[in-house]
Design a protein around this motif. Structure first.
Motif, PDB file in Angstrom:
ATOM      1  N   ALA A   1      14.190 -14.191 -15.364  1.00 22.56           N
ATOM      2  CA  ALA A   1      13.138 -13.605 -14.551  1.00 22.56           C
ATOM      3  C   ALA A   1      13.091 -12.147 -14.593  1.00 22.56           C
ATOM      4  CB  ALA A   1      13.348 -14.138 -13.300  1.00 22.56           C
ATOM      5  N   CYS A   2      11.705 -11.708 -14.533  1.00 15.38           N
ATOM      6  CA  CYS A   2      11.813 -10.105 -14.533  1.00 15.38           C
ATOM      7  C   CYS A   2      11.022  -9.742 -13.341  1.00 15.38           C
ATOM      8  CB  CYS A   2      10.827  -9.625 -15.613  1.00 15.38           C
ATOM      9  SG  CYS A   2      11.335  -9.457 -17.188  1.00 15.38           S
ATOM     10  N   HIS A   3      11.352  -8.576 -12.715  1.00 12.34           N
ATOM     11  CA  HIS A   3      10.867  -7.898 -11.734  1.00 12.34           C
ATOM     12  C   HIS A   3      10.212  -6.478 -12.071  1.00 12.34           C
ATOM     13  CE1 HIS A   3      11.377  -6.117  -7.420  1.00 12.34           C
ATOM     14  NE2 HIS A   3      10.027  -6.431  -7.761  1.00 12.34           N
ATOM     15  N   LEU A   4       8.968  -6.203 -11.911  1.00 16.70           N
ATOM     16  CA  LEU A   4       8.264  -4.945 -11.996  1.00 16.70           C
ATOM     17  C   LEU A   4       7.738  -4.465 -11.037  1.00 16.70           C
ATOM     18  CD1 LEU A   4       5.161  -5.130 -13.402  1.00 16.70           C
ATOM     19  CD2 LEU A   4       6.423  -6.780 -14.948  1.00 16.70           C
ATOM     20  N   ILE A   5       7.365  -3.427 -10.564  1.00 16.20           N
ATOM     21  CA  ILE A   5       6.383  -2.835  -9.804  1.00 16.20           C
ATOM     22  C   ILE A   5       5.182  -2.138 -10.552  1.00 16.20           C
ATOM     23  CG2 ILE A   5       6.341  -0.980  -7.824  1.00 16.20           C
ATOM     24  CD1 ILE A   5       9.345  -1.739  -7.485  1.00 16.20           C
ATOM     25  N   SER A   6       4.254  -2.154  -9.933  1.00 12.55           N
ATOM     26  CA  SER A   6       2.822  -1.525 -10.608  1.00 12.55           C
ATOM     27  C   SER A   6       2.136  -0.605  -9.561  1.00 12.55           C
ATOM     28  CB  SER A   6       2.079  -2.448 -11.408  1.00 12.55           C
ATOM     29  OG  SER A   6       1.060  -2.014 -11.687  1.00 12.55           O
ATOM     30  N   LEU A   7       1.975   0.569  -9.671  1.00 13.78           N
ATOM     31  CA  LEU A   7       1.455   1.396  -8.927  1.00 13.78           C
ATOM     32  C   LEU A   7      -0.029   1.635  -9.408  1.00 13.78           C
ATOM     33  CD1 LEU A   7       1.437   3.512  -6.381  1.00 13.78           C
ATOM     34  CD2 LEU A   7       2.162   5.231  -8.151  1.00 13.78           C
ATOM     35  N   HIS A   8      -0.991   1.651  -8.619  1.00 13.10           N
ATOM     36  CA  HIS A   8      -2.315   1.552  -9.281  1.00 13.10           C
ATOM     37  C   HIS A   8      -3.092   3.070  -8.797  1.00 13.10           C
ATOM     38  CE1 HIS A   8      -2.217  -3.183  -9.016  1.00 13.10           C
ATOM     39  NE2 HIS A   8      -1.246  -2.633  -9.649  1.00 13.10           N
ATOM     40  N   MET A   9      -3.380   3.859 -10.025  1.00 13.14           N
ATOM     41  CA  MET A   9      -3.676   4.997  -9.638  1.00 13.14           C
ATOM     42  C   MET A   9      -5.487   5.031 -10.159  1.00 13.14           C
ATOM     43  SD  MET A   9      -0.711   7.287 -10.793  1.00 13.14           S
ATOM     44  CE  MET A   9      -0.497   6.342 -12.281  1.00 13.14           C
ATOM     45  N   PRO A  10      -6.375   5.695  -9.468  1.00  9.53           N
ATOM     46  CA  PRO A  10      -7.721   5.434 -10.090  1.00  9.53           C
ATOM     47  C   PRO A  10      -7.653   6.281 -11.441  1.00  9.53           C
ATOM     48  CG  PRO A  10      -7.734   5.790  -7.676  1.00  9.53           C
ATOM     49  CD  PRO A  10      -6.398   5.751  -8.139  1.00  9.53           C
TER      50      PRO A  10
ATOM     51  N   LYS B   1       0.709  -1.061  -0.004  1.00 10.86           N
ATOM     52  CA  LYS B   1       0.032   0.126   0.341  1.00 10.86           C
ATOM     53  C   LYS B   1       0.794   1.311   0.115  1.00 10.86           C
ATOM     54  CE  LYS B   1      -4.496  -1.100   0.230  1.00 10.86           C
ATOM     55  NZ  LYS B   1      -5.400  -0.254  -0.636  1.00 10.86           N
ATOM     56  N   PHE B   2       0.412   2.194  -0.795  1.00  8.16           N
ATOM     57  CA  PHE B   2       1.016   3.770  -0.602  1.00  8.16           C
ATOM     58  C   PHE B   2       0.047   4.294  -0.344  1.00  8.16           C
ATOM     59  CE2 PHE B   2       2.854   7.616  -1.518  1.00  8.16           C
ATOM     60  CZ  PHE B   2       4.249   7.472  -1.634  1.00  8.16           C
ATOM     61  N   ASP B   3      -0.258   4.878   1.012  1.00  8.12           N
ATOM     62  CA  ASP B   3      -1.548   5.527   1.202  1.00  8.12           C
ATOM     63  C   ASP B   3      -2.703   4.569   0.870  1.00  8.12           C
ATOM     64  OD1 ASP B   3      -3.063   7.458   2.425  1.00  8.12           O
ATOM     65  OD2 ASP B   3      -2.617   9.071   1.005  1.00  8.12           O
ATOM     66  N   THR B   4      -3.622   5.495   0.008  1.00  8.11           N
ATOM     67  CA  THR B   4      -4.800   4.626  -0.209  1.00  8.11           C
ATOM     68  C   THR B   4      -4.583   3.959  -1.695  1.00  8.11           C
ATOM     69  OG1 THR B   4      -5.584   6.615  -1.500  1.00  8.11           O
ATOM     70  CG2 THR B   4      -6.428   6.188   0.820  1.00  8.11           C
ATOM     71  N   LEU B   5      -3.547   3.826  -2.271  1.00  4.20           N
ATOM     72  CA  LEU B   5      -3.185   3.200  -3.406  1.00  4.20           C
ATOM     73  C   LEU B   5      -2.560   1.918  -3.292  1.00  4.20           C
ATOM     74  CD1 LEU B   5      -1.340   6.345  -5.305  1.00  4.20           C
ATOM     75  CD2 LEU B   5      -3.656   5.923  -5.395  1.00  4.20           C
ATOM     76  N   ASP B   6      -2.809   0.927  -4.218  1.00  2.00           N
ATOM     77  CA  ASP B   6      -2.404  -0.321  -4.243  1.00  2.00           C
ATOM     78  C   ASP B   6      -0.991  -0.396  -4.976  1.00  2.00           C
ATOM     79  OD1 ASP B   6      -4.268  -1.488  -2.873  1.00  2.00           O
ATOM     80  OD2 ASP B   6      -5.677  -1.806  -4.737  1.00  2.00           O
TER      81      ASP B   6
END
Length: 314
Positions: free
Chosen positions: A114-123, A40-45
């Motif tokens: 193998a890959c590593h990625l990060i996904s920040l989900h914004m409305p 979690k980043f505040d309210t963001l997944d």
């Protein structure tokens, strides 16, 4: 602890955090060398995805099945990702990032390792409406970009700190979104890239302009015509070609934006007043707003806190 995961479990974890994006295993592959973690980043997944699958795909069927709409900010941490999205083909290398629109099809092909990625989900509606320029969906931000290192540092420090969770203030997440908007914006995007021609392209471009300026008072048919360098009547034809109208397109997206803001507000101790949210996105007649909200979502705005969709996926 083993870092390998059964393909079905990996797929289920991906679905749980990202919605109907489907992992495609290699021929005969039963286990994935990696995991899908949620933060979690505040309210963001935030999703941390590692693996050696063949690809991740977003189809029209997946788009249809998801109620929530997001802009995903992808950060490539290791390995290489070949992305096809929004009429672009991009090779994403370590420390590079890209915006992905959940309302559009996508194909993400993993490198051999193998890959590593990060996904920040914004409305989606909230993100696009807050950006006064046109963000570039499907175009990558290179590692050398002035904003790239700062954005990634924020994600690592506040979202992925597993040993010592750092409290994230509302200002911190707002600052992160602003940094992403600046990093992926191009104020000259319209003049350089818009070419009146193909009907579908004209309609999609018009919708993009509306979504990027949704809360602005100047948003009108005349404003669109000026930005697109065509006449008011031609703009109306563009909507007819898309089986839509300017008024319906604006109202539908403003209602989605209200719903997103109300959903975000539920996570705070002092939820926002519905009338204030409605006014802030451009509604001036509350009776018309209430009626339109019920028509679009099937329940009244005041019932959103108890009857509205939650943050989970079906």
């Amino acid at each position: 602890m083993s870092n390998s995961t059964h393909v079905d479990d990996w797929q289920e974890d991906l679905h749980g955090i990202c919605g109907h994006y489907y992992g495609v295993a290699k021929p005969g592959q039963r286990t994935v060398n990696g995991r899908v973690g949620t933060y979690k980043f505040d309210t963001l997944d935030v999703a941390s995805v590692t693996g050696d699958v063949h690809s991740i795909k977003r189809s029209h069927e997946g788009i249809r099945r998801d109620d929530s709409e997001h802009i995903f900010c992808l950060f490539q941490m290791s390995g290489q990702l070949n992305v096809r999205h929004n009429n672009n083909r991009v090779i994403l290398k370590p420390c590079e990032s890209l915006l992905l629109d959940s309302t559009k099809e996508a194909e993400l092909y993993f490198s051999e390792s193998a890959c590593h990625l990060i996904s920040l989900h914004m409305p989606r509606s909230t993100f696009l409406a807050a950006n006064r320029n046109e963000v570039q969906i499907g175009h990558k931000m290179r590692a050398a970009h002035p904003m790239a290192a700062s954005i990634l540092q924020q994600i690592k420090e506040y979202a992925l700190n597993e040993t010592q969770r750092v409290a994230v203030s509302r200002a911190s997440s707002d600052m992160l979104l602003s940094m992403i908007q600046i990093g992926f914006s191009n104020v000259d995007n319209v003049d350089r890239n818009y070419h009146p021609g193909v009907n579908e392209d004209r309609f999609q471009f018009t919708i993009q302009l509306i979504e990027s300026h949704l809360t602005e008072e100047e948003l009108s048919l005349d404003w669109l015509a000026d930005r697109m360098r065509i006449s008011r009547r031609q703009v109306q034809r563009v909507f007819q070609e898309g089986n839509d109208s300017f008024a319906k397109a604006v109202r539908s997206r403003r209602l989605k934006l209200v719903a997103e803001k109300l959903s975000t507000s539920r996570a705070h101790s002092r939820p926002a007043r519905i009338s204030e949210v409605a006014y802030s996105v451009g509604f001036r007649d509350l009776s018309n707003f209430n009626r339109g909200f019920k028509e679009q979502f099937g329940y009244c705005p005041r019932d959103h806190f108890t009857s509205g969709p939650d943050a989970g996926r079906a």
